[in-house]
Design a protein around this motif. Structure first.
Motif, PDB file in Angstrom:
ATOM      1  N   THR A   3       3.477  -9.866  -0.300  1.00  0.00           N
ATOM      2  CA  THR A   3       2.423  -9.431  -1.207  1.00  0.00           C
ATOM      3  C   THR A   3       2.822  -8.064  -1.723  1.00  0.00           C
ATOM      4  N   SER A   4       3.112  -7.988  -3.002  1.00  0.00           N
ATOM      5  CA  SER A   4       3.681  -6.751  -3.520  1.00  0.00           C
ATOM      6  C   SER A   4       2.588  -5.866  -4.092  1.00  0.00           C
ATOM      7  N   ASP A   5       3.023  -4.898  -4.845  1.00  0.00           N
ATOM      8  CA  ASP A   5       2.105  -3.905  -5.377  1.00  0.00           C
ATOM      9  C   ASP A   5       1.589  -4.302  -6.757  1.00  0.00           C
ATOM     10  N   TRP A   6       1.384  -5.597  -6.975  1.00  0.00           N
ATOM     11  CA  TRP A   6       0.925  -6.033  -8.301  1.00  0.00           C
ATOM     12  C   TRP A   6      -0.357  -5.338  -8.765  1.00  0.00           C
ATOM     13  N   ASP A   8      -1.420  -2.334  -8.236  1.00  0.00           N
ATOM     14  CA  ASP A   8      -1.067  -1.005  -8.756  1.00  0.00           C
ATOM     15  C   ASP A   8      -0.329  -1.111 -10.078  1.00  0.00           C
ATOM     16  N   ARG A   9       0.577  -2.076 -10.144  1.00  0.00           N
ATOM     17  CA  ARG A   9       1.373  -2.190 -11.363  1.00  0.00           C
ATOM     18  C   ARG A   9       0.517  -2.623 -12.548  1.00  0.00           C
TER      19      ARG A   9
END
Ligand SMILES: [Zn+2]
Ligand SMILES: [Zn+2]
Ligand SMILES: [Zn+2]
Length: 151
Positions: A3-6, A8-9
């Motif tokens: 699970t990434s920083d989508w 925030d992005r």
């Protein structure tokens, strides 16, 4: 899947964080180079009520903010990936349609130098490699070997 920083992005690019956008980003990150209808089927597993039209809208918004890169294979529907900004190129298998990434040696667009006589300001030079992938090559060797090849 990490699970990434989508979230925030998305916020960095001024987009609201929605379940639809997150689901599309995760699907495209996990399965790059897929067209919108395939992305829709995968997203539906998480969000059964999502329509193809909303997937198109999400893809459009994410591409416009450069969170996704759109690639138009010649003669096939546009496909999407999360690998943006490295100006990489694509190799397409002419038999099965498989798409692989190819690093750009130059690293940024335009990759090829247009002749000065063209008189155009070049922003993009598309490089598409076409060939037959290892699996298709192996499969056709098998067919030739067993004598069951169809014309
Ligand atoms: Zn192939
Ligand atoms: Zn790619
Ligand atoms: Zn290049």
């Amino acid at each position: 899947m990490i699970t990434s920083d989508w979230p925030d992005r998305l916020r960095e690019r001024g987009l609201r964080v929605t379940r639809q956008r997150l689901a599309v980003l995760e699907v495209v990150a996990a399965q790059p180079h897929k067209p919108a209808d395939a992305i829709h089927s995968a997203v539906k597993e998480q969000l059964p009520e999502i329509t193809v039209q909303s997937v198109y809208t999400v893809l459009h918004d994410l591409t416009a903010r450069e969170l996704l890169r759109r690639f138009d294979p010649p003669g096939s529907p546009a496909c999407y990936e999360t690998r943006t900004h490295d100006n990489h190129h694509h190799a397409i298998c002419t038999r099965c349609g498989r798409i692989e990434d190819v690093e750009c040696v130059h690293g940024e667009a335009p990759c090829l130098q247009a002749p000065a006589s063209l008189g155009m300001q070049i922003q993009v030079a598309d490089v598409v490699f076409r060939g037959i992938c290892r699996e298709c090559a192996a499969a056709s060797e098998g067919l030739v070997g067993s004598g069951t090849a169809e014309a």
